[in-house]
Scaffold this active site. Structure first.
Site, PDB file in Angstrom:
ATOM      1  N   GLY A   1       0.705  -1.092   0.030  1.00  0.00           N
ATOM      2  CA  GLY A   1      -0.122   0.156   0.205  1.00  0.00           C
ATOM      3  C   GLY A   1       0.828   1.226   0.067  1.00  0.00           C
ATOM      4  O   GLY A   1       1.992   1.101   0.231  1.00  0.00           O
TER       5      GLY A   1
ATOM      6  N   GLN B   1       3.081   9.703   1.288  1.00  0.00           N
ATOM      7  CA  GLN B   1       4.618   9.006   1.068  1.00  0.00           C
ATOM      8  C   GLN B   1       4.931   9.472  -0.455  1.00  0.00           C
ATOM      9  O   GLN B   1       6.243   9.115  -0.913  1.00  0.00           O
ATOM     10  CB  GLN B   1       4.157   7.545   0.949  1.00  0.00           C
ATOM     11  CG  GLN B   1       4.217   6.896   2.403  1.00  0.00           C
ATOM     12  CD  GLN B   1       3.882   5.740   2.408  1.00  0.00           C
ATOM     13  OE1 GLN B   1       2.833   5.229   2.079  1.00  0.00           O
ATOM     14  NE2 GLN B   1       4.775   4.791   2.789  1.00  0.00           N
TER      15      GLN B   1
ATOM     16  N   CYS C   1       7.381  -0.951   6.040  1.00  0.00           N
ATOM     17  CA  CYS C   1       6.770   0.341   5.402  1.00  0.00           C
ATOM     18  C   CYS C   1       7.613   0.804   4.338  1.00  0.00           C
ATOM     19  O   CYS C   1       8.988   0.750   4.565  1.00  0.00           O
ATOM     20  CB  CYS C   1       6.579   1.222   6.614  1.00  0.00           C
ATOM     21  SG  CYS C   1       5.672   2.823   5.995  1.00  0.00           S
ATOM     22  N   LEU C   2       7.061   1.132   3.155  1.00  0.00           N
ATOM     23  CA  LEU C   2       7.941   1.896   2.129  1.00  0.00           C
ATOM     24  C   LEU C   2       8.870   2.960   2.713  1.00  0.00           C
ATOM     25  O   LEU C   2       9.723   3.223   2.101  1.00  0.00           O
ATOM     26  CB  LEU C   2       7.324   2.079   0.943  1.00  0.00           C
ATOM     27  CG  LEU C   2       6.633   0.900   0.225  1.00  0.00           C
ATOM     28  CD1 LEU C   2       5.669   1.305  -1.010  1.00  0.00           C
ATOM     29  CD2 LEU C   2       7.673  -0.155  -0.195  1.00  0.00           C
TER      30      LEU C   2
ATOM     31  N   HIS D   1      -2.761   0.764   8.689  1.00  0.00           N
ATOM     32  CA  HIS D   1      -1.476   1.140   8.358  1.00  0.00           C
ATOM     33  C   HIS D   1      -1.525   2.411   7.603  1.00  0.00           C
ATOM     34  O   HIS D   1      -0.786   3.533   7.780  1.00  0.00           O
ATOM     35  CB  HIS D   1      -0.541   0.137   7.977  1.00  0.00           C
ATOM     36  CG  HIS D   1       0.792   0.309   7.604  1.00  0.00           C
ATOM     37  ND1 HIS D   1       1.891   0.241   8.442  1.00  0.00           N
ATOM     38  CD2 HIS D   1       1.297   1.224   6.678  1.00  0.00           C
ATOM     39  CE1 HIS D   1       3.065   0.630   7.806  1.00  0.00           C
ATOM     40  NE2 HIS D   1       2.747   1.328   6.648  1.00  0.00           N
ATOM     41  N   GLU D   2      -2.276   2.446   6.342  1.00  0.00           N
ATOM     42  CA  GLU D   2      -1.900   3.588   5.447  1.00  0.00           C
ATOM     43  C   GLU D   2      -2.905   4.537   6.148  1.00  0.00           C
ATOM     44  O   GLU D   2      -2.431   5.724   5.755  1.00  0.00           O
ATOM     45  CB  GLU D   2      -2.525   2.819   4.178  1.00  0.00           C
ATOM     46  CG  GLU D   2      -1.808   1.912   3.322  1.00  0.00           C
ATOM     47  CD  GLU D   2      -0.319   2.320   3.344  1.00  0.00           C
ATOM     48  OE1 GLU D   2      -0.228   3.345   3.044  1.00  0.00           O
ATOM     49  OE2 GLU D   2       0.412   1.253   3.151  1.00  0.00           O
TER      50      GLU D   2
ATOM     51  N   HIS E   1      -0.733   6.737   7.883  1.00  0.00           N
ATOM     52  CA  HIS E   1       0.014   7.984   7.284  1.00  0.00           C
ATOM     53  C   HIS E   1      -0.746   9.238   7.106  1.00  0.00           C
ATOM     54  O   HIS E   1      -0.133  10.013   7.063  1.00  0.00           O
ATOM     55  CB  HIS E   1       0.490   7.261   6.045  1.00  0.00           C
ATOM     56  CG  HIS E   1       1.457   6.398   5.893  1.00  0.00           C
ATOM     57  ND1 HIS E   1       2.923   6.491   6.260  1.00  0.00           N
ATOM     58  CD2 HIS E   1       1.696   5.022   5.810  1.00  0.00           C
ATOM     59  CE1 HIS E   1       3.698   5.602   6.261  1.00  0.00           C
ATOM     60  NE2 HIS E   1       2.901   4.378   6.053  1.00  0.00           N
TER      61      HIS E   1
END
Length: 160
Positions: free
Chosen positions: A32, A37, A78-79, A120-121, A124
């Site tokens: 995701g 991000q 996480c990216l 999680h997303e 952000h």
């Protein structure tokens, strides 16, 4: 905290943003990606529907979530924080209400991994990273790794 998007007024912006986000997610082989991000502080995230049970949805614009159920501990990465994987406790269930790119409102009741990904997303969008949910002791144990990642990526606002 990310700003709400007016889909009817910002369609061109959203289409361009989503195109960029899909490209980034594919290149990074991620699960995701949230708009912050990708450098945009708006309430948008995407998820990889091939990896999750999202009932045909992959774009979440102006999401609102309600997490419920017992806390479940599972590993997250996480990216934005490459090479760090830690166990995080999150509620097992999530109801998410959002809009798709067409401006259609939808609601999903999710559990397990799909619920975790949405939480999680969405974090952000609220300015929270999964490492913010770690215990103080665990944070101290990974502090050196986080510092190295920050040095490697410089002051890129999308990283840490």
């Amino acid at each position: 905290m990310s700003r709400t998007v007016d889909i009817s007024l910002e369609r061109e912006f959203l289409e361009s943003l989503l195109s960029d986000m899909i490209e980034i997610l594919g290149a990074q082989k991620g699960l995701g990606l949230a708009a912050p991000q990708a450098g945009e502080n708006v309430r948008v995230f995407i998820l990889n529907p091939a990896e999750l049970n999202l009932k045909g949805h992959s774009v979440f614009i102006n999401p609102a979530i309600t997490a419920s159920g017992p806390l479940h501990k599972d590993e997250e990465g996480c990216l934005s924080i490459p090479r760090i994987f830690e166990f995080v406790r999150r509620p097992f269930n999530t109801t998410v209400t959002a809009y798709d790119i067409s401006g259609e409102r939808f609601s999903l009741d999710l559990d397990d991994y799909s619920a975790r990904a949405v939480q999680h997303e969405n974090d952000h969008l609220d300015g929270t990273l999964f490492v913010d949910k770690l215990s103080p002791i665990r944070k101290r144990l990974i502090r050196k790794q986080l510092s190295e990642i920050k040095r490697e990526y410089g002051q890129d606002s999308r990283i840490l």
